[in-house]
Design an enzyme around this catalytic site. Structure first.
Site, PDB file in Angstrom:
ATOM      1  N   ASP A 143       0.835  -1.196   0.000  1.00 18.08           N
ATOM      2  CA  ASP A 143       0.000   0.000   0.000  1.00 18.08           C
ATOM      3  C   ASP A 143       0.874   1.253   0.000  1.00 18.08           C
ATOM      4  OD1 ASP A 143      -2.223  -1.645   0.150  1.00 18.08           O
ATOM      5  OD2 ASP A 143      -2.316  -1.548   2.337  1.00 18.08           O
ATOM      6  N   ARG A 144       0.295   2.352  -0.446  1.00 19.23           N
ATOM      7  CA  ARG A 144       1.054   3.599  -0.585  1.00 19.23           C
ATOM      8  C   ARG A 144       1.824   3.970   0.686  1.00 19.23           C
ATOM      9  NH1 ARG A 144      -2.373   8.985  -1.339  1.00 19.23           N
ATOM     10  NH2 ARG A 144      -2.861   8.424   0.817  1.00 19.23           N
TER      11      ARG A 144
END
Length: 323
Positions: A143-144
Site C-alpha cells: 500500500d502507498r
C-alpha cells in the site's frame, strides 16, 4: 522435448508427436515454460507464430504433431507509462531481480491521481528493460503508506517464476505492525476477504464469496494501550493485515481507512501528542522478504530496518507508559 530460450528473436520448433490434439497455446507453453499463457496467446494473436509457414491467430488451434512452428519471440512494451527520475532505495539487485525498500507515500502502480510519481515510473527510468515486462516486473505490491521490501523481476523468466512462487504461497513475508489495544498471545486469523458490501473502495471480512485470507502473528512487545506484533502472511489479499486486525477490534495505529478516529491514550504529554499528530500513516512495515531465487534456485532473504517515524512513535509510547 527441448525447452526454448528467449535469447533468439526468431525460432523454429518441431512439435513433438506427443502434443497431438493439444491447443497451440498449450504446446507453446511446453516449449516456453518461463512465460505466462497470456503472453504466449498475445504472440499468437499478434501474428508472431506460424504453423508450417502459415500464420495462425487462434490460441485454440489443434495440433497434429510434427508441425514446424516459427515463433517471433519479441517482448512488446507492456504499457505507456512514463519513465521518471524518482530516487529509489535499491536494497539488492542482480541480473534476475531487484529488491526495493519502499518509503511511505510512494504509490506502486500508476492510477488516477498518480500517473507519473509511482514506483513503476521510477523503475522504468533506472531499469528501462522493465518496460518489456508485465507491470514493469513488479510481482506483488505494498500500500502507498506501507514501508518495506518488495521484489521486482528483471526478466520474463524471473517474472514467471516469482509469480508462480507467490501463487503457491512460497514467499516469506514478515511485517511489523502496531495495533490498538492489548493482544494476549499470538494466533492465526483465517477469515475470508472480499470487497466491502457498501464502501466499494474498501475490503472486508465477508461470509459469502470471499477469498481465503490467512494471517499469522506473534507478540513482539506489549504496551498499556497498544501491541506491537510480528505478522507473517500466508496469503496476500489487498489490505489483508489492515482488514484482519480491524475486524478483530485491533486496528492498526494511524490507519486512515480501517482505523478509529481520535483513539488516543489518556494523559498524553505534549511531546507524545506532537509525535502522534505527525504520524500520518498506518503503522505497518514489510520487514522481511524471502524467496527462491528464480535463476539459481537458492533460498534468499532480506531484512530492512524499521523506519524512523515508527521508531519515534514506539519510543514516545514507551516514555508515556513509564510516566
Amino acid at each position: 522435448m527441448t525447452k526454448s530460450s528467449l535469447e533468439e528473436q526468431q525460432q523454429s520448433i518441431e512439435v513433438d508427436e506427443t502434443h497431438a490434439g493439444e491447443r497451440l497455446d498449450k504446446v507453446l507453453a511446453s516449449y516456453f515454460p518461463e512465460l505466462s499463457r497470456s503472453r504466449l496467446q498475445a504472440w499468437i494473436k499478434n501474428q508472431q507464430v506460424k504453423v508450417d509457414d502459415e500464420v495462425v491467430i487462434k490460441p485454440k488451434h489443434k495440433m497434429l504433431g510434427g508441425e514446424i512452428l516459427d515463433v517471433e519471440t519479441t517482448l512488446e512494451d507492456q504499457g505507456e507509462w512514463l519513465a521518471v527520475d524518482i530516487e529509489l532505495n535499491v536494497h539488492y539487485q542482480d541480473e534476475s531481480l531487484i529488491i526495493i525498500n519502499k518509503p511511505a507515500g510512494l504509490v506502486v502502480h500508476p492510477a488516477p491521481g498518480h500517473y507519473t510519481d509511482t514506483l513503476v515510473n521510477g523503475l522504468l527510468f533506472h531499469f528501462p528493460e522493465l518496460r518489456k515486462l508485465p507491470r514493469a516486473g513488479i510481482v506483488h505490491r505494498l500500500d502507498r503508506d506501507t514501508t518495506g521490501l518488495l521484489v521486482v523481476a528483471r526478466t520474463a523468466e524471473a517474472h514467471n517464476h516469482l509469480v508462480s512462487q507467490l501463487q503457491e504461497r512460497n514467499f516469506e513475508r514478515e511485517y511489523i505492525a502496531l495495533v490498538h489495544g492489548i493482544i494476549v498471545a499470538g494466533d492465526t486469523i483465517d477469515l475470508p476477504m472480499g470487497r466491502h458490501p457498501v464502501s466499494r473502495k474498501k475490503m472486508a471480512v465477508v461470509k459469502m464469496g470471499g477469498k481465503t485470507a490467512i494471517t499469522h502473528f506473534r507478540i513482539s512487545e506489549k504496551f498499556k494501550d497498544f501491541t506491537l506484533v510480528q505478522v507473517k502472511l500466508e496469503t496476500g489479499r489487498t489490505h489483508q493485515i489492515r482488514v484482519h486486525f480491524s475486524h478483530m477490534k485491533h486496528p492498526l495505529v494511524g490507519d486512515p481507512m480501517y482505523g478509529v478516529r481520535n483513539l488516543k491514550p489518556k494523559g498524553m504529554s505534549d511531546a507524545f501528542n506532537e509525535v502522534w499528530d505527525n504520524f500520518y500513516r498506518q503503522a505497518l512495515h514489510a520487514k522481511k522478504l524471502g524467496l527462491e531465487h528464480p535463476s539459481t534456485g537458492e533460498w534468499m532473504s532480506w531484512e530492512s530496518e524499521v523506519p524512523e517515524d515508527m521508531l519515534q512513535l514506539f519510543d514516545a509510547i514507551r516514555i508515556h507508559d513509564s510516566e
